[in-house]
Design a protein around this motif. Structure first.
Motif, PDB file in Angstrom:
ATOM      1  N   LEU A  68      -7.340   6.753   1.264  1.00 51.96           N
ATOM      2  CA  LEU A  68      -6.436   7.069   0.154  1.00 51.96           C
ATOM      3  C   LEU A  68      -6.891   6.844  -1.142  1.00 51.96           C
ATOM      4  O   LEU A  68      -6.324   7.363  -2.066  1.00 51.96           O
ATOM      5  CB  LEU A  68      -5.414   5.568   0.515  1.00 51.96           C
ATOM      6  CG  LEU A  68      -4.154   5.496  -0.501  1.00 51.96           C
ATOM      7  CD1 LEU A  68      -3.146   6.663  -0.466  1.00 51.96           C
ATOM      8  CD2 LEU A  68      -3.473   4.127  -0.075  1.00 51.96           C
TER       9      LEU A  68
ATOM     10  N   VAL B 123       0.582   4.812  -2.023  1.00 56.46           N
ATOM     11  CA  VAL B 123       0.738   6.126  -1.091  1.00 56.46           C
ATOM     12  C   VAL B 123       1.686   7.086  -2.027  1.00 56.46           C
ATOM     13  O   VAL B 123       1.499   8.327  -2.615  1.00 56.46           O
ATOM     14  CB  VAL B 123       1.118   6.181  -0.036  1.00 56.46           C
ATOM     15  CG1 VAL B 123       1.195   7.532   0.664  1.00 56.46           C
ATOM     16  CG2 VAL B 123      -0.003   5.142   0.749  1.00 56.46           C
TER      17      VAL B 123
ATOM     18  N   LEU C 113       3.666  13.921   3.423  1.00 57.37           N
ATOM     19  CA  LEU C 113       2.958  12.754   3.975  1.00 57.37           C
ATOM     20  C   LEU C 113       2.432  13.330   5.639  1.00 57.37           C
ATOM     21  O   LEU C 113       1.345  13.265   5.948  1.00 57.37           O
ATOM     22  CB  LEU C 113       3.805  11.656   4.102  1.00 57.37           C
ATOM     23  CG  LEU C 113       3.168  10.430   3.337  1.00 57.37           C
ATOM     24  CD1 LEU C 113       4.472   9.489   3.145  1.00 57.37           C
ATOM     25  CD2 LEU C 113       2.483   9.718   4.251  1.00 57.37           C
TER      26      LEU C 113
ATOM     27  N   LYS D 160      -3.062   6.377  11.793  1.00 59.37           N
ATOM     28  CA  LYS D 160      -4.359   6.131  11.022  1.00 59.37           C
ATOM     29  C   LYS D 160      -4.055   5.611   9.771  1.00 59.37           C
ATOM     30  O   LYS D 160      -3.087   6.310   8.911  1.00 59.37           O
ATOM     31  CB  LYS D 160      -5.194   7.624  11.062  1.00 59.37           C
ATOM     32  CG  LYS D 160      -5.792   7.881  12.171  1.00 59.37           C
ATOM     33  CD  LYS D 160      -6.018   9.366  12.228  1.00 59.37           C
ATOM     34  CE  LYS D 160      -6.291  10.041  13.557  1.00 59.37           C
ATOM     35  NZ  LYS D 160      -5.929  11.242  13.867  1.00 59.37           N
ATOM     36  N   ARG D 161      -4.464   4.599   9.162  1.00 60.28           N
ATOM     37  CA  ARG D 161      -4.308   4.150   7.924  1.00 60.28           C
ATOM     38  C   ARG D 161      -5.681   3.425   7.202  1.00 60.28           C
ATOM     39  O   ARG D 161      -6.046   2.730   7.812  1.00 60.28           O
ATOM     40  CB  ARG D 161      -3.298   3.035   7.716  1.00 60.28           C
ATOM     41  CG  ARG D 161      -1.785   3.549   8.085  1.00 60.28           C
ATOM     42  CD  ARG D 161      -0.753   2.585   7.895  1.00 60.28           C
ATOM     43  NE  ARG D 161       0.553   3.310   8.164  1.00 60.28           N
ATOM     44  CZ  ARG D 161       1.204   3.191   9.344  1.00 60.28           C
ATOM     45  NH1 ARG D 161       0.715   2.717  10.273  1.00 60.28           N
ATOM     46  NH2 ARG D 161       2.363   3.792   9.437  1.00 60.28           N
ATOM     47  N   ASP D 162      -6.039   4.362   6.299  1.00 58.99           N
ATOM     48  CA  ASP D 162      -7.481   3.884   5.762  1.00 58.99           C
ATOM     49  C   ASP D 162      -7.209   4.014   4.246  1.00 58.99           C
ATOM     50  O   ASP D 162      -6.945   4.808   3.533  1.00 58.99           O
ATOM     51  CB  ASP D 162      -8.542   4.833   6.217  1.00 58.99           C
ATOM     52  CG  ASP D 162      -9.831   4.260   5.839  1.00 58.99           C
ATOM     53  OD1 ASP D 162     -10.122   3.742   4.683  1.00 58.99           O
ATOM     54  OD2 ASP D 162     -10.623   4.658   6.705  1.00 58.99           O
ATOM     55  N   GLU D 163      -7.284   2.654   3.655  1.00 57.48           N
ATOM     56  CA  GLU D 163      -7.027   2.549   2.178  1.00 57.48           C
ATOM     57  C   GLU D 163      -7.966   3.091   1.678  1.00 57.48           C
ATOM     58  O   GLU D 163      -8.075   3.559   0.612  1.00 57.48           O
ATOM     59  CB  GLU D 163      -7.059   0.762   2.130  1.00 57.48           C
ATOM     60  CG  GLU D 163      -6.459   0.569   0.906  1.00 57.48           C
ATOM     61  CD  GLU D 163      -6.294  -0.999   0.665  1.00 57.48           C
ATOM     62  OE1 GLU D 163      -5.414  -1.472   1.472  1.00 57.48           O
ATOM     63  OE2 GLU D 163      -6.660  -1.575  -0.458  1.00 57.48           O
TER      64      GLU D 163
ATOM     65  N   TRP E 185      -3.002   8.452   6.160  1.00 54.70           N
ATOM     66  CA  TRP E 185      -1.389   7.467   5.912  1.00 54.70           C
ATOM     67  C   TRP E 185      -0.221   8.243   6.883  1.00 54.70           C
ATOM     68  O   TRP E 185      -0.267   9.290   6.911  1.00 54.70           O
ATOM     69  CB  TRP E 185      -1.236   7.440   4.710  1.00 54.70           C
ATOM     70  CG  TRP E 185      -0.723   5.840   4.701  1.00 54.70           C
ATOM     71  CD1 TRP E 185       0.844   5.428   4.762  1.00 54.70           C
ATOM     72  CD2 TRP E 185      -1.397   4.631   4.382  1.00 54.70           C
ATOM     73  NE1 TRP E 185       0.701   4.182   4.602  1.00 54.70           N
ATOM     74  CE2 TRP E 185      -0.338   3.657   4.444  1.00 54.70           C
ATOM     75  CE3 TRP E 185      -2.671   4.349   4.395  1.00 54.70           C
ATOM     76  CZ2 TRP E 185      -0.748   2.248   4.146  1.00 54.70           C
ATOM     77  CZ3 TRP E 185      -3.114   3.051   4.208  1.00 54.70           C
ATOM     78  CH2 TRP E 185      -2.230   2.094   4.162  1.00 54.70           C
ATOM     79  N   GLN E 186       0.391   7.443   7.246  1.00 51.56           N
ATOM     80  CA  GLN E 186       1.577   7.874   8.127  1.00 51.56           C
ATOM     81  C   GLN E 186       2.784   7.010   7.548  1.00 51.56           C
ATOM     82  O   GLN E 186       2.624   5.870   7.775  1.00 51.56           O
ATOM     83  CB  GLN E 186       1.336   7.662   9.344  1.00 51.56           C
ATOM     84  CG  GLN E 186       0.737   8.913  10.032  1.00 51.56           C
ATOM     85  CD  GLN E 186      -0.046   8.669  11.355  1.00 51.56           C
ATOM     86  OE1 GLN E 186      -0.812   7.715  11.657  1.00 51.56           O
ATOM     87  NE2 GLN E 186       0.225   9.613  12.283  1.00 51.56           N
TER      88      GLN E 186
ATOM     89  N   THR F 110       0.856  -1.264   0.065  1.00 45.77           N
ATOM     90  CA  THR F 110      -0.198   0.034  -0.074  1.00 45.77           C
ATOM     91  C   THR F 110       0.961   1.249  -0.057  1.00 45.77           C
ATOM     92  O   THR F 110       0.435   2.346  -0.586  1.00 45.77           O
ATOM     93  CB  THR F 110      -0.969  -0.022   1.167  1.00 45.77           C
ATOM     94  OG1 THR F 110      -1.537  -1.272   1.382  1.00 45.77           O
ATOM     95  CG2 THR F 110      -2.031   0.989   0.964  1.00 45.77           C
ATOM     96  N   LEU F 111       2.042   1.123   0.737  1.00 49.13           N
ATOM     97  CA  LEU F 111       2.768   2.613   0.718  1.00 49.13           C
ATOM     98  C   LEU F 111       3.162   2.775  -0.638  1.00 49.13           C
ATOM     99  O   LEU F 111       3.276   3.850  -1.002  1.00 49.13           O
ATOM    100  CB  LEU F 111       4.068   2.137   1.741  1.00 49.13           C
ATOM    101  CG  LEU F 111       5.191   3.361   1.729  1.00 49.13           C
ATOM    102  CD1 LEU F 111       4.391   4.604   2.250  1.00 49.13           C
ATOM    103  CD2 LEU F 111       6.356   3.144   2.652  1.00 49.13           C
TER     104      LEU F 111
END
Lengths: 188, 188
Positions: free
Chosen positions: B100, A7, A26, B94-97, A34-35, A3-4
Motif C-alpha cells: 500500500l 487507502v 478497489l 490480502k492486506r499488505d501495508e 487491499w480489499q 489504514t482504510l
DNA sequence: GTGCACATGTAAACTGTTACATGATTGC
DNA sequence: GCAATCATGTAACAGTTTACATGTGCAC
C-alpha cells in the motif's frame, strides 16, 4: 486514523472519485493488496471528511442518482506524504487456508490432494497472466512519463510487481507440491 | 465449523496438548500461515469438545496449575482427513501495508523510502534465515521416516517451503524497489 | 520484591463481511 | 417482467485483538 483511510487517500490523490467509483477501483485495480466493500468505504469517507482530509461536492445527474465526488485536501495530501515513508511495524496477520491444508496433507488422499493443488495452481497462473497484462499497460504509461519516480505510475508499477512475484511464487509452490506427492506415490 | 477449529485439530492430530501448549505452538511454529491468541483458543477448544471432535483429561500438577490435556477423537480425525483435500474456494483477504505504501511511494521522500524498504528487506531476510534453519531440522526428521508422504513431517516440510518462498520473494522485491528508487534518483 | 513462565478463562473493543434498504434507468 | 448498473447508506453478524482477571512458583 485507520489504514482504510490511507487507502482512500491514496486513490483520491490520483483523482477525484465518488464512493461508488472507489469501490470499483478497489475491486478491479488494487485487490491484490487491499480489499474493502462499499459498506466500509462510505462511513470511512464521512470520517475523512469530518477530519478535513477530503472534501466533496454533490454532482446532480440526469437519469442517474446524484453522486458525491470526493477530492483530497492539502491536509490529506500532507498526511499521506508523511505516512508513506513511515516505518511499518505492524505485520499483518498471515492466514492461508491452503498452507494450512498442506500442513495436514499427509493425512488425506493423495489423488484428491493433487487435484486440490492443480486447481489452485491454475487459479494463480491465471491471476499471474492477468497481472502481467496489466503490468505491460502500466509500464507503457510510465514510459510516457519518462519513468520518473515521482509519477503515480511508478507506484502502480512497483506494487503490482509484488503481486506478480507473489503469484508466480505461489503457483511454483503448488506445482512443486504436486511433484512431491507424485514422487512419494511412485517412489521407493 | 470455523477454520480455527481445523487449525487446532491439525495440531492435536500430531499429539495431545493443553490450550497453553497450543498457543505456544501457534506462535512458534505455524505463525507464518495462521495466528491466534489464547483468548480465541480456549473457547474454540470448548466448542470442539462439545462436538465430540476432541476430548480432554485434567492433569493435576504439583507446584503448577492443573492443566487440561486435549486429544483428538476418531470423529475429529475423520473430519480433518476429509477436510484437508476439500476444494478451497475462499481466498483469504490480502492486506499488505507495505505494498500500500509502495503504491504511493511516488509522493514521498526517496531517501526515507529507501530506509523503509531496507528495514523491511532486513526483517524478511532474517525471517528467511530462521525458516531455513527450521527447514533443515524438519528435513532431517523427515529423512528418518524415509520421506514418506504419510508422515507428519511431509506436511511440515511442504508448508514451510511456502513460507520460505514467500519470504525470499518478498525480500527480493524490497531490494528491487530500492534499486528502482536509486536509478530514478541518479538517472537521466 | 519484581518480573517471568505456567495455566485458564471472560469481557470489551474493534474490524470486516453479509444482509437489508431504496430508487432510477437500460438492455434482454 | 427481470436482471444489471449506477448510487448511497445502515444494521446485523462474525471474527480478531486487547484488556481484564486470578493464582502459584522460581529466579534475579
Amino acid at each position: 486514523m485507520k489504514t482504510l483511510g490511507y487507502v482512500l487517500l491514496e486513490l483520491l490523490v490520483r483523482g477525484s472519485y465518488s464512493g461508488y467509483d472507489l469501490t470499483q477501483i478497489l475491486k478491479q485495480r488494487i485487490a491484490y493488496f487491499w480489499q474493502a466493500g462499499h459498506s466500509q468505504i462510505y462511513p470511512e469517507l464521512a470520517r475523512l471528511e469530518a477530519e478535513n482530509l477530503v472534501t466533496f461536492e454533490v454532482v446532480a445527474q440526469e437519469d442517474r442518482p446524484d453522486k458525491k465526488i470526493y477530492s483530497i485536501t492539502e491536509a490529506g495530501r500532507a498526511l499521506l506524504r508523511e505516512w508513506v515513508t513511515t516505518p511499518t511495524d505492524s505485520f499483518p496477520p498471515k492466514r492461508d487456508e491452503l498452507v494450512l491444508k498442506a500442513y495436514c496433507l499427509w493425512l488425506g488422499d493423495p489423488e484428491r490432494a493433487i487435484k486440490l493443488f492443480e486447481d489452485q495452481a491454475q487459479q494463480h497462473t491465471k491471476q499471474l497472466a492477468d497481472y502481467r497484462k496489466a503490468q505491460a499497460w502500466i509500464e507503457q504509461q510510465w514510459d510516457q512519463e519518462g519513468r520518473r519516480i515521482d509519477s503515480q505510475w511508478f507506484g502502480s508499477y512497483i506494487s503490482l510487481q509484488r503481486g506478480i512475484g507473489n503469484e508466480r511464487e505461489y503457483a511454483d509452490w503448488c506445482h512443486w507440491v504436486i511433484e512431491q506427492i507424485k514422487q512419494g506415490q511412485t517412489g521407493p
